[in-house]
Scaffold this motif. Structure first.
Motif, PDB file in Angstrom:
ATOM      1  N   ARG A   1       4.626   4.873   2.522  1.00 18.01           N
ATOM      2  CA  ARG A   1       4.862   3.643   1.751  1.00 18.01           C
ATOM      3  C   ARG A   1       3.956   3.609   0.523  1.00 18.01           C
ATOM      4  O   ARG A   1       4.388   3.312  -0.588  1.00 18.01           O
ATOM      5  CB  ARG A   1       4.608   2.436   2.660  1.00 18.01           C
ATOM      6  N   PHE A   2       2.688   3.932   0.715  1.00 21.07           N
ATOM      7  CA  PHE A   2       1.709   3.910  -0.377  1.00 21.07           C
ATOM      8  C   PHE A   2       2.028   4.971  -1.428  1.00 21.07           C
ATOM      9  O   PHE A   2       1.997   4.691  -2.632  1.00 21.07           O
ATOM     10  CB  PHE A   2       0.299   4.124   0.185  1.00 21.07           C
ATOM     11  N   ILE A   3       2.347   6.187  -0.992  1.00 22.45           N
ATOM     12  CA  ILE A   3       2.641   7.272  -1.933  1.00 22.45           C
ATOM     13  C   ILE A   3       3.849   6.919  -2.800  1.00 22.45           C
ATOM     14  O   ILE A   3       3.820   7.075  -4.023  1.00 22.45           O
ATOM     15  CB  ILE A   3       2.849   8.610  -1.187  1.00 22.45           C
ATOM     16  N   VAL A   4       4.919   6.430  -2.180  1.00 24.53           N
ATOM     17  CA  VAL A   4       6.117   6.051  -2.947  1.00 24.53           C
ATOM     18  C   VAL A   4       5.786   4.908  -3.904  1.00 24.53           C
ATOM     19  O   VAL A   4       6.202   4.907  -5.066  1.00 24.53           O
ATOM     20  CB  VAL A   4       7.281   5.678  -2.005  1.00 24.53           C
ATOM     21  N   LYS A   5       5.022   3.939  -3.433  1.00 24.28           N
ATOM     22  CA  LYS A   5       4.631   2.798  -4.261  1.00 24.28           C
ATOM     23  C   LYS A   5       3.836   3.245  -5.489  1.00 24.28           C
ATOM     24  O   LYS A   5       4.087   2.790  -6.611  1.00 24.28           O
ATOM     25  CB  LYS A   5       3.790   1.850  -3.396  1.00 24.28           C
ATOM     26  N   VAL A   6       2.911   4.186  -5.292  1.00 21.39           N
ATOM     27  CA  VAL A   6       2.105   4.691  -6.404  1.00 21.39           C
ATOM     28  C   VAL A   6       2.952   5.531  -7.353  1.00 21.39           C
ATOM     29  O   VAL A   6       2.852   5.384  -8.580  1.00 21.39           O
ATOM     30  CB  VAL A   6       0.895   5.503  -5.885  1.00 21.39           C
ATOM     31  N   LEU A   7       3.802   6.395  -6.806  1.00 17.90           N
ATOM     32  CA  LEU A   7       4.624   7.258  -7.658  1.00 17.90           C
ATOM     33  C   LEU A   7       5.618   6.467  -8.505  1.00 17.90           C
ATOM     34  O   LEU A   7       5.851   6.797  -9.668  1.00 17.90           O
ATOM     35  CB  LEU A   7       5.369   8.292  -6.811  1.00 17.90           C
ATOM     36  N   LEU A   8       6.211   5.426  -7.932  1.00 17.09           N
ATOM     37  CA  LEU A   8       7.215   4.649  -8.666  1.00 17.09           C
ATOM     38  C   LEU A   8       6.621   3.491  -9.467  1.00 17.09           C
ATOM     39  O   LEU A   8       7.255   3.009 -10.402  1.00 17.09           O
ATOM     40  CB  LEU A   8       8.273   4.111  -7.699  1.00 17.09           C
ATOM     41  N   GLY A   9       5.443   3.032  -9.082  1.00 15.08           N
ATOM     42  CA  GLY A   9       4.825   1.900  -9.789  1.00 15.08           C
ATOM     43  C   GLY A   9       5.697   0.661  -9.679  1.00 15.08           C
ATOM     44  O   GLY A   9       6.315   0.399  -8.646  1.00 15.08           O
ATOM     45  N   TRP A  10       5.777  -0.092 -10.747  1.00 13.17           N
ATOM     46  CA  TRP A  10       6.531  -1.354 -10.743  1.00 13.17           C
ATOM     47  C   TRP A  10       8.014  -1.144 -10.468  1.00 13.17           C
ATOM     48  O   TRP A  10       8.695  -2.053  -9.999  1.00 13.17           O
ATOM     49  CB  TRP A  10       6.331  -2.121 -12.052  1.00 13.17           C
ATOM     50  N   VAL A  11       8.538   0.052 -10.749  1.00 17.27           N
ATOM     51  CA  VAL A  11       9.950   0.353 -10.513  1.00 17.27           C
ATOM     52  C   VAL A  11      10.295   0.158  -9.028  1.00 17.27           C
ATOM     53  O   VAL A  11      11.403  -0.247  -8.688  1.00 17.27           O
ATOM     54  CB  VAL A  11      10.288   1.789 -10.979  1.00 17.27           C
ATOM     55  N   SER A  12       9.320   0.403  -8.164  1.00 18.77           N
ATOM     56  CA  SER A  12       9.554   0.264  -6.725  1.00 18.77           C
ATOM     57  C   SER A  12       9.960  -1.154  -6.339  1.00 18.77           C
ATOM     58  O   SER A  12      10.632  -1.359  -5.339  1.00 18.77           O
ATOM     59  CB  SER A  12       8.298   0.665  -5.950  1.00 18.77           C
ATOM     60  N   PHE A  13       9.588  -2.127  -7.146  1.00 15.91           N
ATOM     61  CA  PHE A  13       9.893  -3.521  -6.829  1.00 15.91           C
ATOM     62  C   PHE A  13      11.265  -3.988  -7.329  1.00 15.91           C
ATOM     63  O   PHE A  13      11.653  -5.126  -7.096  1.00 15.91           O
ATOM     64  CB  PHE A  13       8.799  -4.440  -7.393  1.00 15.91           C
ATOM     65  N   LEU A  14      12.011  -3.125  -8.007  1.00 13.56           N
ATOM     66  CA  LEU A  14      13.300  -3.517  -8.572  1.00 13.56           C
ATOM     67  C   LEU A  14      14.321  -3.942  -7.522  1.00 13.56           C
ATOM     68  O   LEU A  14      15.206  -4.738  -7.805  1.00 13.56           O
ATOM     69  CB  LEU A  14      13.879  -2.396  -9.432  1.00 13.56           C
ATOM     70  N   THR A  15      14.199  -3.450  -6.313  1.00 13.62           N
ATOM     71  CA  THR A  15      15.192  -3.768  -5.282  1.00 13.62           C
ATOM     72  C   THR A  15      14.921  -5.092  -4.567  1.00 13.62           C
ATOM     73  O   THR A  15      15.766  -5.564  -3.810  1.00 13.62           O
ATOM     74  CB  THR A  15      15.242  -2.649  -4.222  1.00 13.62           C
ATOM     75  N   ILE A  16      13.787  -5.695  -4.804  1.00 12.96           N
ATOM     76  CA  ILE A  16      13.411  -6.916  -4.067  1.00 12.96           C
ATOM     77  C   ILE A  16      14.450  -8.025  -4.229  1.00 12.96           C
ATOM     78  O   ILE A  16      14.819  -8.686  -3.260  1.00 12.96           O
ATOM     79  CB  ILE A  16      12.006  -7.399  -4.482  1.00 12.96           C
ATOM     80  N   HIS A  17      14.939  -8.241  -5.421  1.00 15.00           N
ATOM     81  CA  HIS A  17      15.861  -9.355  -5.664  1.00 15.00           C
ATOM     82  C   HIS A  17      17.282  -9.083  -5.179  1.00 15.00           C
ATOM     83  O   HIS A  17      18.076 -10.012  -5.036  1.00 15.00           O
ATOM     84  CB  HIS A  17      15.862  -9.741  -7.140  1.00 15.00           C
ATOM     85  N   ASN A  18      17.609  -7.817  -4.897  1.00 10.98           N
ATOM     86  CA  ASN A  18      18.949  -7.472  -4.418  1.00 10.98           C
ATOM     87  C   ASN A  18      19.010  -7.266  -2.910  1.00 10.98           C
ATOM     88  O   ASN A  18      20.083  -7.002  -2.378  1.00 10.98           O
ATOM     89  CB  ASN A  18      19.442  -6.200  -5.118  1.00 10.98           C
ATOM     90  N   ASP A  19      17.896  -7.382  -2.229  1.00  9.44           N
ATOM     91  CA  ASP A  19      17.829  -7.145  -0.790  1.00  9.44           C
ATOM     92  C   ASP A  19      17.499  -8.468  -0.097  1.00  9.44           C
ATOM     93  O   ASP A  19      16.520  -9.114  -0.448  1.00  9.44           O
ATOM     94  CB  ASP A  19      16.742  -6.100  -0.499  1.00  9.44           C
ATOM     95  N   TYR A  20      18.322  -8.856   0.879  1.00 13.63           N
ATOM     96  CA  TYR A  20      18.089 -10.175   1.492  1.00 13.63           C
ATOM     97  C   TYR A  20      16.765 -10.237   2.253  1.00 13.63           C
ATOM     98  O   TYR A  20      16.232 -11.309   2.476  1.00 13.63           O
ATOM     99  CB  TYR A  20      19.268 -10.581   2.387  1.00 13.63           C
ATOM    100  N   ARG A  21      16.210  -9.078   2.598  1.00 15.36           N
ATOM    101  CA  ARG A  21      14.890  -9.034   3.236  1.00 15.36           C
ATOM    102  C   ARG A  21      13.776  -8.837   2.214  1.00 15.36           C
ATOM    103  O   ARG A  21      12.626  -8.671   2.582  1.00 15.36           O
ATOM    104  CB  ARG A  21      14.842  -7.924   4.274  1.00 15.36           C
ATOM    105  N   LYS A  22      14.138  -8.796   0.948  1.00 14.09           N
ATOM    106  CA  LYS A  22      13.211  -8.601  -0.171  1.00 14.09           C
ATOM    107  C   LYS A  22      12.363  -7.341   0.003  1.00 14.09           C
ATOM    108  O   LYS A  22      11.162  -7.336  -0.232  1.00 14.09           O
ATOM    109  CB  LYS A  22      12.324  -9.838  -0.361  1.00 14.09           C
ATOM    110  N   ARG A  23      13.043  -6.268   0.419  1.00  9.12           N
ATOM    111  CA  ARG A  23      12.356  -4.992   0.599  1.00  9.12           C
ATOM    112  C   ARG A  23      12.331  -4.219  -0.714  1.00  9.12           C
ATOM    113  O   ARG A  23      13.340  -4.059  -1.377  1.00  9.12           O
ATOM    114  CB  ARG A  23      13.050  -4.180   1.689  1.00  9.12           C
ATOM    115  N   ALA A  24      11.157  -3.727  -1.065  1.00 11.97           N
ATOM    116  CA  ALA A  24      10.994  -2.868  -2.237  1.00 11.97           C
ATOM    117  C   ALA A  24      11.413  -1.443  -1.853  1.00 11.97           C
ATOM    118  O   ALA A  24      11.606  -1.139  -0.671  1.00 11.97           O
ATOM    119  CB  ALA A  24       9.537  -2.891  -2.692  1.00 11.97           C
ATOM    120  N   ILE A  25      11.534  -0.573  -2.842  1.00  9.11           N
ATOM    121  CA  ILE A  25      11.935   0.806  -2.570  1.00  9.11           C
ATOM    122  C   ILE A  25      10.959   1.461  -1.594  1.00  9.11           C
ATOM    123  O   ILE A  25      11.371   2.155  -0.667  1.00  9.11           O
ATOM    124  CB  ILE A  25      12.049   1.624  -3.878  1.00  9.11           C
TER     125      ILE A  25
END
Length: 134
Positions: A96-120
């Motif tokens: 989770r941490f590695i993907v979060k660091v590699l993608l940066g803010w881009v990882s949060f783009l899915t939050i608004h489209n996921d009913y569980r507000k899950r990031a990438i």
């Protein structure tokens, strides 16, 4: 009805605030350690390990123990997506941490489209961010 549907999932703002708090904690830890290591004259390998721990292991280690300092202050924590009663393991936290660091803010783009507000990074690691139980 899915048991997870009863939760009010943390907002993007809450998650960002938690990350900013953690960044501040990391800066404080680095400052204190650098002052301490200068006065005690630690060998370079100890300084390197300390930086490794702070930058790479802070978040995964604390996530497996129930949440980072920022998570605790903001009242959120990470749980297994398939069983929200269970904490994540270290491997999930590290992925989770590695993907979060590699993608940066881009990882949060899915939050608004996921009913569980899950990031990438949540999707990849099989995790979900939930409010802490009181």
């Amino acid at each position: 009805m899915d048991e997870i549907e009863e939760f009010e999932f943390p907002t993007l703002l809450t998650r960002i605030q938690s990350s900013v708090i953690d960044f501040g904690v990391i800066l404080i830890i680095i400052f204190v350690f650098s002052q301490l290591s200068d006065s005690i004259n630690f060998p370079d390998w100890i300084r390197g390990f300390a930086l490794l721990f702070v930058f790479i292991l802070y978040e995964p280690t604390l996530q497996t123990l129930g949440g980072t300092i920022g998570n605790r202050i903001k009242g959120i924590n990470v749980r297994k997506n398939q069983d929200v009663e269970r904490k994540i393991n270290f491997f999930q936290a590290l992925i989770r941490f590695i993907v979060k660091v590699l993608l940066g803010w881009v990882s949060f783009l899915t939050i608004h489209n996921d009913y569980r507000k899950r990031a990438i990074h949540d999707l990849v690691a099989g995790t979900v961010m939930l409010p802490s139980k009181k």
